[in-house]
Design a protein around this motif. Structure first.
Motif, PDB file in Angstrom:
ATOM      1  N   GLY A 246      -0.340   3.233  -4.545  1.00 23.72           N
ATOM      2  CA  GLY A 246      -1.436   2.359  -4.303  1.00 23.72           C
ATOM      3  C   GLY A 246      -1.749   1.588  -5.539  1.00 23.72           C
ATOM      4  O   GLY A 246      -1.635   1.791  -6.706  1.00 23.72           O
TER       5      GLY A 246
ATOM      6  N   SER B  52       0.640  -1.114   0.150  1.00 22.42           N
ATOM      7  CA  SER B  52       0.096   0.106   0.159  1.00 22.42           C
ATOM      8  C   SER B  52       0.760   1.236  -0.143  1.00 22.42           C
ATOM      9  O   SER B  52       0.750   2.109   0.876  1.00 22.42           O
ATOM     10  CB  SER B  52      -0.910   0.034   1.176  1.00 22.42           C
ATOM     11  N   GLY B  53       1.779   1.220  -0.922  1.00 22.07           N
ATOM     12  CA  GLY B  53       2.977   2.150  -0.820  1.00 22.07           C
ATOM     13  C   GLY B  53       2.282   3.393  -2.022  1.00 22.07           C
ATOM     14  O   GLY B  53       0.975   3.613  -2.129  1.00 22.07           O
TER      15      GLY B  53
ATOM     16  N   PRO C   3       0.664   3.903   6.041  1.00 22.88           N
ATOM     17  CA  PRO C   3       1.698   2.970   4.824  1.00 22.88           C
ATOM     18  C   PRO C   3       3.045   3.686   5.117  1.00 22.88           C
ATOM     19  O   PRO C   3       3.313   4.851   5.445  1.00 22.88           O
ATOM     20  CB  PRO C   3       1.158   3.183   3.528  1.00 22.88           C
ATOM     21  N   GLU C   4       4.079   2.872   4.903  1.00 27.18           N
ATOM     22  CA  GLU C   4       5.626   3.242   4.583  1.00 27.18           C
ATOM     23  C   GLU C   4       5.655   4.480   3.320  1.00 27.18           C
ATOM     24  O   GLU C   4       4.941   3.874   2.439  1.00 27.18           O
ATOM     25  CB  GLU C   4       6.401   2.063   4.760  1.00 27.18           C
ATOM     26  N   ARG C   5       6.615   5.048   3.569  1.00 29.89           N
ATOM     27  CA  ARG C   5       6.711   6.182   2.380  1.00 29.89           C
ATOM     28  C   ARG C   5       8.153   6.350   2.050  1.00 29.89           C
ATOM     29  O   ARG C   5       8.590   6.794   1.200  1.00 29.89           O
ATOM     30  CB  ARG C   5       6.101   7.454   2.452  1.00 29.89           C
TER      31      ARG C   5
ATOM     32  N   ASP D 223       0.554  11.739   4.383  1.00 26.23           N
ATOM     33  CA  ASP D 223      -0.341  10.786   4.871  1.00 26.23           C
ATOM     34  C   ASP D 223      -1.693  11.480   4.716  1.00 26.23           C
ATOM     35  O   ASP D 223      -1.951  12.508   4.779  1.00 26.23           O
ATOM     36  CB  ASP D 223      -0.127  10.338   6.444  1.00 26.23           C
TER      37      ASP D 223
ATOM     38  N   SER E  35       4.704  -0.177  -4.027  1.00 24.02           N
ATOM     39  CA  SER E  35       5.688   0.799  -3.518  1.00 24.02           C
ATOM     40  C   SER E  35       6.883   1.007  -4.293  1.00 24.02           C
ATOM     41  O   SER E  35       7.721   1.566  -4.074  1.00 24.02           O
ATOM     42  CB  SER E  35       6.013   0.539  -2.096  1.00 24.02           C
TER      43      SER E  35
ATOM     44  N   ASN F 244       3.414  -5.339  -4.671  1.00 19.89           N
ATOM     45  CA  ASN F 244       3.830  -4.272  -3.782  1.00 19.89           C
ATOM     46  C   ASN F 244       3.976  -3.342  -4.799  1.00 19.89           C
ATOM     47  O   ASN F 244       5.054  -2.957  -5.437  1.00 19.89           O
ATOM     48  CB  ASN F 244       4.917  -4.770  -3.143  1.00 19.89           C
TER      49      ASN F 244
END
Length: 773
Positions: free
Chosen positions: A183, A179-180, A344-346, A330, A193, A191
Motif C-alpha cells: 500500500g 491498494s495492493g 484488495p487483490e493479491r 487479508d 501492487s 498502483n
C-alpha cells in the motif's frame, strides 16, 4: 578513488503564496474551457519557473568500465556525469531554498539504467531509516523518490523510492491508484501492487547518504524510438518534514504527475533482450482441519507465468495453474453496515498491468474486480489458465484477459473475458471503454446459464492549468450490464446501467468537488463489484486549507464541509442525507495531526436488516448526530500513536466507538504495533459490543530478508487468527517464503478465557523464480 564534488543548490527566491479569488461556477467554466483549449494545443510550460522544465543528460558507460553496486558513487563514470541540481522546496516553503544539497546522476549501458544520488546532510545523526521491508510505508523515514515517463506522454510511467537503509518501493503511475501489497508510499494515482525487478544499494557518508540504483531495461515498457524520457526526483528530510523537488515545486504539482517532470536526454541503444520472461512457482503445504473427515492433507502445486514483449511497449502473458497468493493475508475488519466489504487483490497475475483496468475510479462503478475470478464465497476455485495482453500501442493503452476456472465441489467451471482500451487525448486526459463477459458451464442438472456481459465508456479530463496553475478534473462514465436472469419483467436501460459525472478541484488551499451518479436497480456487473444499487446521489464538498505563516509551529489548517443526498432511483424516497463538517483540522510542523468532525445523518430504510444475531433494524427513517475526534503523532517517532473516538446516534439508538494504534520502533528494521477497535451499541431491540484486537510485529534483517507476523481477534466471528511469514529475496524477482497460519474458535463466554478450539492450521513453503532471456 575519485570523490564527487558538492555542487550547491540553485538559489531561488521563494514566491509569495497565491490565492484563488474567484470560484463561481461561471469563472470555473470559463477557466476550464481555456485550460481545455490549452490542453488541445499541447503546450507545456513546465513548473512555471524560470527556464521551464529542467534537462538532465544520461552518460553512456564505456564498454571498458562497469558499475559495482554498493551505494558509493566512486567509479569514474559517476565523476564524469553532470549532476541534476537546482532542487527547490515544496514543503515547508513553496519554492524555497532546500536546507541540504542534493545531486543526482544518470548512466546507462545497453542493458541497464543507473541512477546515483548523493543526499547531503549537515546532521547525519538525524537521518531516519526505520524501514527495510519492500514497499513499506516511508512516512517514517528520510527517502529518495523518482519517476520515469518512458513514453514521454506526461501521464503514465514508473514510480520508485528508497531510503538510507536501501528499501525498495515501486509502482505504476496512471492506472487509478492501487491498494495492493504494501500500500501507500506513492499515492496520487500510483498502483503499488507492481513489483519490478531492479536493485538499489545505499551507503552512509560523513556528509549524508548516497544510493546507487540499477534498473534493467527489461523491467520497463518504453518507446524505443525516443531518445528523451520524462524524469523527476523528490527527497524527504523527515525530521524537518521537508520535501525537495527537482522539477515542479508548486504544491499543486505532484511528483506522480509526469507532466511536471524534467527531461532525461542522451538515451539510445537500449535492449530488452529477447523480451521473454518465465516465472515458475512451486508450493508445498501442510494443512490440518480437525473437524474434517480427513483432517490432515499435504497440498502441492506448480504453476508458470510466461510473458513475451511483442513490442518494447506491449507485453503478452500466459499463466498455467495461476498462483493464488497463499503467502498473503487479508486484514480483518468488523462490518456494522448493511453493505459488503471490498478486499484488495493479491495475486501476481492479476496485479501486473492492472492499472489499465481502473475505470472512473473516483465514482465507484467497478465494472471489473479481479477477485470475482477464482474466488467463490471466500473459497478458491482452481484457475486452469489465464492469458493476458497489456501495454501501449501509440496513443492507446490496452488490456486484455481471458481466464478459465475449473469446476468441482458443486461449482461449475467458468470463462471470463475482460477487454479495456484507453486513448490519450490532449495533454493529460484519456477516454476509454471496457467490456467483460462471464460464461458459466452446465451445473449438475445440465442447466447452462446465459452469458453475462458488461460494457462501459469513461472520460477523464485533467488539466494542471486552470486559472493558470490550478488542477481541474472532469470525469464521466456510463456502464451497462446484460440481464440474463430476466424473469419476464421488462428492464429499462436505466435499470441496467450506472452513469455519472464528477467535477474535481484538487488544490492546496482550496479544494472541492461536485459529483452526480445513478446506479440502476439491476446494475450488477457479473465480473465487477457494487456495494449498492438503485440509487441517485448528489455530493458536493468544499475545503479550505490555509497555511498561517504567523504561527511557526502550525503548518496547515483544515476546514471542510460535505453534503450527500441519496434517493431511491425507483421510488424517489430519501435514503441518505448527510452533512459532514470538519470543524477544525490541525497539521503541525512536527508532523502531528488532529481533526474534529461533526456530522448529521439521515437514513431511510425500505426494508429491515440484521445487524447482529437476533438484533433486527426495522425499516423506517433515522436521523442522528455524531461527533468524532481523530489524531496521531508523526510516524517518524520511535513511539507513534494514532487514535479516534466518536459518539452519536445509531439506527434509533446510540453508539460509542473508539480505536487506536500504537507502533514502537526500537531499532531500524524492528517494529511492534498494536491496534484496537471497540464499538458499544445500544438499540431499542438490544445492546451489543464489538471488539477487534490486532498485534503485529516485524523484523527486517535487511531489505532482502524479513520476518513478520500478526495476531487478530474479533468477538463477532470469535476467531483468533495467527499469521507468520518469512521472506527471503534471493535476488530481485526470486523469492522464498515460509508461512504458518493457525485459527482458533473462542467457545467460551469471555474474551480469550481459555476455551479455545483449533479450527485450522497449516504451513506453506513457496518459491517464486524469474528467468529472463
Amino acid at each position: 578513488m575519485s570523490e564527487l564534488r558538492r555542487i550547491p543548490p540553485w538559489s531561488v527566491a521563494a514566491p509569495g503564496m497565491r490565492r484563488v479569488a474567484g470560484t463561481s461556477l461561471m469563472a470555473l467554466a470559463l477557466a476550464a474551457g481555456t485550460a481545455w483549449a490549452q490542453e488541445a494545443g499541447g503546450t507545456a510550460e513546465g513548473d512555471g519557473g524560470p527556464g521551464g522544465r529542467p534537462v538532465l543528460e544520461a552518460s553512456q558507460i564505456p564498454g571498458s568500465e562497469s558499475i559495482r553496486l554498493d551505494g558509493n558513487l566512486d567509479e569514474e563514470a559517476w565523476v564524469r556525469a553532470i549532476p541534476a541540481t537546482g532542487f527547490r522546496q515544496r514543503e515547508p516553503i513553496e519554492g524555497g531554498i532546500p536546507s541540504e544539497g542534493t545531486e543526482v546522476r544518470v548512466l546507462l549501458d545497453g542493458d541497464d539504467l543507473y541512477i546515483g544520488a548523493v543526499l547531503y546532510d549537515s546532521e547525519p545523526s538525524g537521518i531516519l531509516a526505520y524501514q527495510k521491508r519492500r514497499d513499506a510505508f516511508l512516512t517514517t523515514d528520510d527517502r529518495f523518490m523518482w519517476i520515469l515517463d518512458t513514453f514521454g506522454d506526461g501521464r503514465t510511467g514508473y514510480f520508485f523510492e528508497t531510503n538510507p537503509a536501501g528499501l525498495m518501493g515501486d509502482g505504476i503511475i496512471g492506472g487509478g491508484g492501487g491498494s495492493g501489497r504494501g500500500g501507500g508510499g506513492g499515492g496520487f494515482g500510483v498502483n503499488k501492487s507492481w513489483d519490478g525487478v531492479w536493485e538499489v544499494r545505499s551507503a552512509r557518508r560523513p556528509d549524508g547518504w548516497s544510493v546507487e540504483i540499477r534498473i534493467p531495461f527489461r523491467t520497463l515498457n518504453f518507446d524505443p524510438s525516443l531518445d528523451t524520457w520524462g524524469i523527476n526526483f523528490q527527497r524527504t528530510i523527515r525530521r524537518r518534514n521537508e520535501e525537495i523537488v527537482w522539477s515542479g515545486y508548486r504544491r499543486n504539482q505532484q511528483l506522480t504527475r509526469p507532466v511536471h517532470a524534467g527531461k532525461l536526454t542522451g538515451l539510445g541503444g537500449m535492449s530488452q533482450g529477447l523480451g521473454l520472461e518465465a516465472k515458475p512457482y512451486a508450493l508445498a503445504s501442510w494443512r490440518n482441519v480437525p473437524e474434517e473427515t480427513e483432517p490432515t492433507s499435504y497440498p502441492k502445486d506448480l504453476g508458470l507465468d510466461l510473458s513475451y514483449n511483442i513490442t518494447p511497449s506491449l507485453r503478452a502473458a500466459v499463466s498455467v495453474n495461476t498462483d493464488f497468493a497463499e503467502v498473503e493475508a487479508d486484514q480483518r475488519r468488523v462490518n456494522l453496515t448493511r453493505f459488503p466489504l471490498r478486499f484488495p487483490e493479491r495475486r501476481d497475475f492479476f496485479l501486473e498491468g492492472s492499472g489499465v483496468y481502473g475505470f472512473a475510479s473516483s465514482s465507484g462503478p467497478s465494472p471489473y474486480f479481479s477477485r470475482r475470478i477464482g474466488l467463490e464465497d471466500g473459497e478458491q476455485v482452481p484457475l486452469r489458465y489465464g492469458v493476458r495482453l497489456g501495454g501501449q500501442a501509440g496513443r492507446y493503452e490496452l488490456g486484455l484477459q481471458q481466464i478459465s476456472t475449473g469446476g468441482g465441489a458443486g461449482i461449475p467451471g467458468e470463462d471470463f473475458t475482460v477487454a479495456r482500451v484507453k486513448r490519450t487525448i490532449f495533454e493529460q486526459s484519456t477516454v476509454g471503454a471496457i467490456y467483460t463477459r462471464r460464461a458459466t458451464s452446465a451445473d449438475s442438472s445440465g442447466f447452462i446459464p446465459a452469458d453475462r456481459h458488461t460494457a462501459g465508456v469513461d472520460l477523464d479530463f485533467y488539466t494542471s492549468r486552470l486559472f493558470g496553475d490550478k488542477n481541474f478534473e472532469f470525469e464521466a462514465f456510463l456502464v451497462w450490464n446484460s440481464d440474463p436472469e430476466n424473469d419476464g419483467e421488462e428492464r429499462s436501460l436505466s435499470d441496467l446501467t450506472a452513469r455519472g459525472i464528477r467535477v474535481n478541484f484538487p488544490n492546496d488551499i482550496w479544494r472541492g468537488h461536485l459529483s452526480y451518479r445513478e446506479f440502476g436497480k439491476e446494475y450488477d456487473p457479473a465480473a465487477g463489484f457494487v456495494t449498492r444499487n438503485d440509487f441517485r446521489r448528489v455530493e458536493p464538498s468544499v475545503g479550505w486549507h490555509p497555511r498561517p505563516e504567523f504561527i511557526p509551529w502550525l503548518r496547515q489548517l483544515d476546514f471542510q464541509v460535505l453534503f450527500r443526498y441519496l434517493t431511491n432511483l425507483t421510488t424517489g424516497s430519501v435514503e441518505e442525507r448527510i452533512w459532514e463538517f470538519d470543524l477544525l483540522g490541525l497539521e503541525f510542523e512536527s508532523g502531528d495531526r488532529v481533526t474534529f468532525q461533526v456530522s448529521r445523518q439521515f437514513e431511510g430504510l425500505d426494508e429491515e436488516f440484521e445487524i447482529r444475531d437476533g438484533i433486527i433494524i426495522p425499516g423506517g427513517e433515522y436521523g442522528v448526530w455524531e461527533a468524532s475526534l481523530n489524531g496521531g503523532t508523526a510516524s517518524r517517532r520511535k513511539l507513534s500513536l494514532r487514535g479516534r473516538a466518536s459518539r452519536g446516534g445509531f439506527w434509533g439508538g446510540d453508539r460509542t466507538s473508539a480505536g487506536g494504534e500504537m507502533t514502537f520502533r526500537p531499532n531500524p528494521g524492528l517494529s511492534v504495533s498494536t491496534g484496537y477497535e471497540h464499538n458499544d451499541v445500544t438499540l431499542p431491540q438490544g445492546a451489543f459490543t464489538t471488539n477487534l484486537v490486532r498485534l503485529e510485529g516485524g523484523w527486517d534483517i535487511s531489505p532482502w530478508t524479513s520476518v513478520s507476523g500478526n495476531l487478530q481477534y474479533d468477538d463477532v466471528s470469535e476467531v483468533v487468527g495467527f499469521y507468520a511469514r518469512a521472506r527471503w529475496i534471493i535476488r530481485p524477482g526470486n523469492d522464498l517464503y515460509l508461512v504458518y497460519t493457525h485459527n482458533w474458535q473462542n467457545r467460551g463466554d469471555r474474551f480469550l478465557d481459555g476455551d479455545m478450539t483449533t479450527l485450522s492450521r497449516g504451513a506453506t513453503t513457496k518459491l517464486n523464480y524469474t528467468i529472463r532471456f
